[in-house]
Scaffold this motif. Structure first.
Motif: not given
Ligand code: RUB
Length: 309
Positions: A16-22, A126-130, A206-208
């Motif tokens: 559900t993307m409560e935890i998200r980001g690769a 773009h998006c949210n990448s740590h 990576n994110k659309i």
């Molecule tokens: C997140 C996304 C981020 C990568 C890298 O997609 O595309 O750019 O996962 O993130 P979603 P990180 O929100 O669908 O998970 O650097 O935080 O690993």
């Protein structure tokens, strides 16, 4: 709640993307598998291995695109023990190593990537990448006078997480809608994005919308760099497999009630896209900055996964 409930809760939060980001999903999966394995002490070895594989599959099946997830699970579950106690010890050590490395990788990528950012630079992300934000924050910490243009990242608007994080860090930030990327690119010095997967040919998944940033950057002769830990390289692409692009629910794009009134309309909601290697200047990993053509070397030398053909 039993142990499987805990694992299923983590799986559900990833779905559900409560935890998200690769990166985050990889760390959460590794910890969940470790915690589950620790509850299986009383089982005979054969049953232990079956349960472990079942749990691994539940975690891996949550989201298909980020290879960090199967890589984290594979690195966590592998063991060579002949009794359950030793197996659990190995799994605990694997998880600790993976999670510590993942945390340290953010700092290392930040340091390496910040070398590419100069005083006065405007950076688009773009998006949210740590991982990408670690590079930007490190450059800011070094005293560089930088600002960021952050995309909204429809439909889930992860750009809102990014602008809040940058705001709280004190970095001047401008939010744009995704369709303003090309118009805005002329104000940008460098594009920095994260990665869900890197394939053997150096392509970025990576994110659309990432590939739109990449095309606009190339047209405007701006560099795009990718922040990707080595565990985001996809071993199975070495076997010719393609990275699956997750299709998510139309509910994220349009209200279901409205869609019901439009029988001739269908909605597509691909969550990721592919940016070919030729659009990428450098991939910043925790072990160095590589051109995308070196994806094979990174997989071979740093990921060290056994790949079954
Ligand atoms: C997140 C996304 C981020 C990568 C890298 O997609 O595309 O750019 O996962 O993130 P979603 P990180 O929100 O669908 O998970 O650097 O935080 O690993």
């Amino acid at each position: 709640m039993d142990a499987m409930d805990d694992l299923n809760t983590t799986a559900e939060k990833i779905k559900t993307m409560e935890i998200r980001g690769a990166g985050r999903i990889a760390v959460a999966a590794s910890a969940a598998l470790r915690d589950y394995a620790m509850t299986l002490k009383s089982l005979p070895m054969s049953e232990f291995n079956v349960k472990l594989e079942e749990a691994a599959k539940i975690l891996v099946d949550t989201r298909p695109t980020a290879v960090s997830l199967p890589n984290a699970v594979a690195l966590t579950k592998r063991h060579s023990a002949t009794n359950v106690y030793d197996a659990i010890d190995e799994i605990k050590a694997n998880a600790e190593k993976f999670i510590t490395n993942a945390e340290q990788a953010l700092g290392k990528m930040g340091k390496i990537g910040a070398e590419r950012i100069h005083d006065g630079d405007v950076i688009m992300t773009h998006c949210n990448s740590h991982a990408a934000l670690s590079i930007i924050k490190t450059a800011f910490d070094q005293g560089k006078d930088i600002s960021v243009i952050a995309t909204e990242s429809r439909p889930r608007r992860q750009g809102f997480i990014t602008i809040r994080e940058l705001n709280d860090y004190g970095i001047p930030t401008t939010l744009i809608v995704d369709s303003a990327v090309r118009l805005t690119m002329k104000e940008v010095d460098l594009v920095v994005v994260g990665a869900d997967s890197i394939s053997i040919n150096g392509a970025l998944i990576n994110k659309i919308g990432t590939s739109q940033l990449a095309m606009a950057a190339q047209e405007a002769r701006r560099n795009l760099i990718v922040a990707a830990e080595t565990y985001k390289f996809s071993p199975r692409t070495l076997l010719g497999e393609m990275v699956e692009i997750e299709d998510r629910s139309s509910d994220e794009v349009i209200d279901a009630e409205i869609l019901k009134e439009l029988p001739n309309v269908k909605v597509r909601n691909p969550a990721f896209d592919v940016t070919p290697a030729e659009y990428i200047d450098l991939i910043i990993t925790e072990v160095g900055a590589f051109p995308p053509a070196m994806a094979f070397t990174i997989l071979r030398d740093y990921l060290g996964l056994d790949i079954e053909v």
